[in-house]
Structures are given as structure tokens and as C-alpha cells.
Enzyme design. Structure first.
Site, PDB file in Angstrom:
ATOM      1  N   LYS A  33       0.920  -1.158   0.015  1.00  0.00           N
ATOM      2  CA  LYS A  33       0.026   0.086  -0.200  1.00  0.00           C
ATOM      3  C   LYS A  33       1.001   1.276   0.063  1.00  0.00           C
ATOM      4  CE  LYS A  33      -0.239  -0.150   5.090  1.00  0.00           C
ATOM      5  NZ  LYS A  33      -1.072  -0.301   6.227  1.00  0.00           N
ATOM      6  N   ARG A 132     -10.288   0.192  15.201  1.00  0.00           N
ATOM      7  CA  ARG A 132     -10.428   0.791  13.682  1.00  0.00           C
ATOM      8  C   ARG A 132     -11.526   0.133  12.991  1.00  0.00           C
ATOM      9  NH1 ARG A 132      -4.164   1.751  11.833  1.00  0.00           N
ATOM     10  NH2 ARG A 132      -5.225  -0.044  10.569  1.00  0.00           N
ATOM     11  N   TYR A 261      15.292  30.712   6.888  1.00  0.00           N
ATOM     12  CA  TYR A 261      13.807  31.350   7.088  1.00  0.00           C
ATOM     13  C   TYR A 261      13.922  31.538   8.487  1.00  0.00           C
ATOM     14  CZ  TYR A 261      12.189  30.403   2.704  1.00  0.00           C
ATOM     15  OH  TYR A 261      12.076  30.361   1.401  1.00  0.00           O
ATOM     16  N   MET A 308      11.042  24.305   1.802  1.00  0.00           N
ATOM     17  CA  MET A 308      10.438  23.599   0.846  1.00  0.00           C
ATOM     18  C   MET A 308      11.171  22.665   0.032  1.00  0.00           C
ATOM     19  SD  MET A 308       7.088  24.391  -1.805  1.00  0.00           S
ATOM     20  CE  MET A 308       6.392  25.507  -0.582  1.00  0.00           C
TER      21      MET A 308
HETATM   22  C1  LIG Z   1      -0.077  -1.693   6.992  1.00  0.00           C
HETATM   23  C2  LIG Z   1      -0.942  -2.917   7.385  1.00  0.00           C
HETATM   24  C3  LIG Z   1      -0.276  -3.919   7.394  1.00  0.00           C
HETATM   25  C4  LIG Z   1       1.430  -3.933   7.243  1.00  0.00           C
HETATM   26  O1  LIG Z   1       1.797  -3.374   8.603  1.00  0.00           O
HETATM   27  P1  LIG Z   1       3.556  -3.299   8.691  1.00  0.00           P
HETATM   28  O2  LIG Z   1       3.346  -2.953  10.273  1.00  0.00           O
HETATM   29  O3  LIG Z   1       4.003  -2.516   7.796  1.00  0.00           O
HETATM   30  O4  LIG Z   1       3.966  -4.723   8.671  1.00  0.00           O
HETATM   31  C5  LIG Z   1      -0.838  -4.988   7.867  1.00  0.00           C
HETATM   32  N1  LIG Z   1      -2.146  -5.235   8.018  1.00  0.00           N
HETATM   33  C6  LIG Z   1      -2.819  -3.932   7.885  1.00  0.00           C
HETATM   34  C7  LIG Z   1      -4.368  -4.250   7.980  1.00  0.00           C
HETATM   35  C8  LIG Z   1      -2.258  -2.864   7.430  1.00  0.00           C
HETATM   36  O5  LIG Z   1      -3.040  -1.696   7.481  1.00  0.00           O
END
Ligand SMILES: *Cc1c(COP(=O)(O)O)cnc(C)c1O
Length: 369
Positions: A33, A132, A261, A308
Site C-alpha cells: 500500500k 479501527r 527562514y 520546501m
Molecule cells: C499496513 C498494514 C499492515 C502492514 O503493517 P506493517 O507494520 O508495516 O507490517 C498489515 N495489515 C494491515 C491491516 C495494515 O493496514
């Protein structure tokens, strides 16, 4: 010719990390992802398949479809979408497995299956404590009922959950989550739902607690060689990404000269300042406290505010020239900081450092893309 900056991603390292994370008798899902945590989803997905990952995991249906368009034909799970996601029908058509963690999601996926003219493959999510997505144990039965009602449209491939503190060895909440997960599995079994895949572990769980492994582990951050938490033993794993840049300016300044800055830093003595052409638009965290980079194999301090597009380092009396290489983060072999070091300086986690690397930084791959 030298690039302003580039992220070198060593796919052979990702393959080696994944092989060393594989557990006998347990399937591997490589989590790609968020553009493979900034490393590049398509090349990383290919490397993961070469290393034997049976599954790919992504958050979004659109991310799964992008993998399909790139030619991946293996199992993929996508787990995050709101009602009305426009990509669900395409996911069913493309054999992308979908998470369902609420009755509305069962209804949506069943409708997508009817529209696609094909059964949908789903993984039922239990909230075992993270708070979640997923059904709390006492509402999980409603999802099972919904799934049974949609039997002709939906195949249950997995039951799954996600850990809150997987990276903390011996965490009591992990034991509690395993117990809640076992309870949900028994409930499903009593209702005649016994899918082949039960999965709970992320990288942290995989590395610290074999009781979380079940049938499949979902590996993200550890595959990239970045620790899931500060205490986790990463023996045998290596960071796959090196962020390098070419110095864009070098000059001597007198004592008292300010930098960037707000002039939050001034030279105490005559010194040499070098300009690194990377900034917060590229994902360099502006809020990092006393960060460092490596020039010529030596650590030098970042001085003044990170802007930036650029930041300044104080190289003292070292003999450096425009075009010289600066290593911002990498595996640490040449004395450069790691992404985890930047995470510590910025009060965050390594995940955020690599994931936020901007799209303006080209990725260059070592190994087969
Ligand atoms: C991102 C994610 C993972 C991977 O987690 P890591 O800590 O990067 O290994 C596994 N399961 C779900 C549901 C996630 O959102």
C-alpha cells in the site's frame, strides 16, 4: 551528470528481507500500500512475488487495480473503502479479495458481485481491540448472518484482524487480541464458516510473537528493512532505500552569518555551508530536531530551518564541492543515518519517513524491476 536527488531502492534487498521473514507453514502477504511505503508499488510487488509472496496486500481498491493493470495475477487483498467506492465491481471482476467488517460492506460487496456477474471473495474483519475497522466480537455474528444470506454472491476466503501493539514483545494486549480472535473463529465455525485463511500479524507480530502467525502474515515495514518499533531486533534485515542528493552550492561564510527562514541558526565561527536540494516538499521532515546527513562518509549537522526545496548543512572546514554526494538516509553502511534515525529526530516512526518521500524524487532500482 548527477541527479538533484534520487532514492535508490535495492529490490534484491527487499527479496532477501522477505525470504528471511518467511515462516515455515505460514503464507506471506507482502503489503505494498501507499506506493509500497514510498518504494514503488509495481517494482516492489514484482520483487515480492519473486521472493515467494503468495499474497499482496493494499489498503485501497484502486491500489489493487493498479497492480492488476501492471500484470499481477496472484491473490491480492484490499481492505479500506467507504460505502459507494466506485472500484468494487472492478475488484470483483479482477479477482481482488475485499475486506468486509460491517453488514453494510457485505451488502455492498454482494451487490458488486451481482453487477460483476461473479462471486466476490471476502475476508471478514474482527475488531479484536484496535478500535479501527472490523466488527466487535458481539456484532460479528450479524456479519456472519449477512454473509450466509448472501451465500450465492460471496465466498468467505478469510477471517482476520489487526494488532495494536504487535511490535511490543510480550504485550498483554496482543494476548488479549489473540484470545478475542480465537473466539471469533469459534463463533464462525459454529455457524459453519471455516475459511482457509486466518490472519492477524503485521511485521511486529511476525517478529515478536509466533502466536499471532496463524495461516498468513501481512508483512509491510520489515520487508523494507525499517523496524516496526524502536525495540525490535532487525537482525538479518536491511533498509532497502537510500536517499541521496548532490550538493547544489558550497560557500565559506563569516562568523555570525545566519541560515534559512527566521535565521534560527548563525555560524559561531567562519565555516563552510553546503546546500542540499531536498526539502519538506520531498518529505524531509521540517520538524526534525538536530538531524544529520552524511557527506564524504562523515556526519554533518543540518542547520537552520528545512525549507520546501532545500536545506543547509554545516560542513566545517571539510573540503567539499558542488556536486558532491550527500546521503540523507540509507542502510547506514557509509555512516549515513537510517530512516529510523530520522524518525527518532522527528518524534515519529520510520514508516512515516519513507512513506512521505515525495513524488518529485525519482526512484532508481537495483535488481530486476
Ligand atoms: C499496513 C498494514 C499492515 C502492514 O503493517 P506493517 O507494520 O508495516 O507490517 C498489515 N495489515 C494491515 C491491516 C495494515 O493496514
Amino acid at each position: 551528470m548527477s541527479e538533484r536527488a534520487e532514492a535508490i531502492v535495492d529490490l534484491t534487498v527487499i527479496e532477501a528481507n522477505l525470504r528471511s521473514l518467511q515462516r515455515p507453514g505460514v503464507l506471506t502477504m507482502a503489503v505494498v500500500k501507499a506506493d509500497a511505503y514510498g518504494h514503488g508499488a509495481i517494482p516492489v510487488a514484482r520483487a515480492a512475488r519473486r521472493a515467494g509472496a503468495e499474497w499482496l496486500g493494499v489498503a485501497l481498491p484502486s491500489e489493487a487495480l493498479a497492480l492488476r493493470r501492471a500484470g499481477d495475477t496472484g491473490p491480492i487483498l484490499a481492505w479500506l473503502y467507504p460505502p459507494g467506492d466506485p472500484n468494487l465491481v472492478a475488484c470483483v471482476r479482477a479477482d481482488v479479495d475485499l475486506n468486509v467488517g460491517a453488514v453494510w460492506a457485505v451488502d455492498e460487496v454482494a451487490a458488486a458481485a451481482r453487477a460483476a456477474g461473479k462471486r466476490a471473495r471476502v475476508h471478514l474483519k474482527v475488531d479484536t481491540g484496535l478500535g479501527r475497522g472490523g466488527a466487535l466480537p458481539h456484532t460479528f455474528d450479524d456479519i456472519l448472518t449477512a454473509v450466509l444470506a448472501h451465500r450465492s454472491d460471496v465466498d468467505v476466503v478469510g477471517i482476520w484482524s489487526h494488532l495494536a501493539s504487535g511490535e511490543v514483545a510480550g504485550a498483554v494486549e496482543t494476548s488479549e487480541q489473540i484470545a478475542a480472535f480465537d473466539e471469533a473463529l469459534s463463533l464462525a465455525q459454529r455457524r459453519g464458516i471455516e475459511p482457509p485463511l486466518r490472519h492477524l500479524a503485521n511485521s511486529g507480530g511476525t517478529l515478536t510473537n509466533a502466536g499471532t502467525h496463524f495461516d498468513l502474515v501481512r508483512l509491510g515495514i520489515a520487508m523494507y528493512g525499517v523496524p516496526p518499533g524502536p525495540q525490535v531486533d532487525m537482525a538479518g534485515l536491511r533498509p532497502a532505500m537510500t536517499l541521496r542528493a548532490s550538493l547544489a552550492s558550497v560557500k565559506r561564510v563569516p562568523p555570525g552569518h545566519g541560515v534559512s527562514y527566521g535565521l534560527t541558526w548563525r555560524a559561531a565561527t567562519e565555516t563552510t555551508l553546503a546546500l542540499v536540494p531536498l526539502g519538506y516538499a520531498d518529505g524531509i521532515p521540517r520538524t526534525a530536531v538536530d538531524p544529520q546527513v552524511s557527506v564524504g562518509g562523515e556526519r554533518v549537522p543540518v542547520v537552520g530551518r528545512i525549507a520546501m526545496d532545500q536545506f543547509v548543512v554545516d560542513v566545517g572546514d571539510r573540503d567539499v564541492a558542488p556536486g558532491d554526494e550527500v546521503l540523507v538516509w540509507g542502510p547506514g553502511d557509509a555512516g549515513e543515518p537510517t530512516a529510523q534515525d530520522w524518525a527518532t529526530w522527528d518524534g515519529t516512526i520510520g514508516y512515516e519517513i519513507v512513506t512521505r518521500l515525495g513524488s518529485r524524487v525519482p526512484r532508481r532500482y537495483l535488481g530486476d524491476v
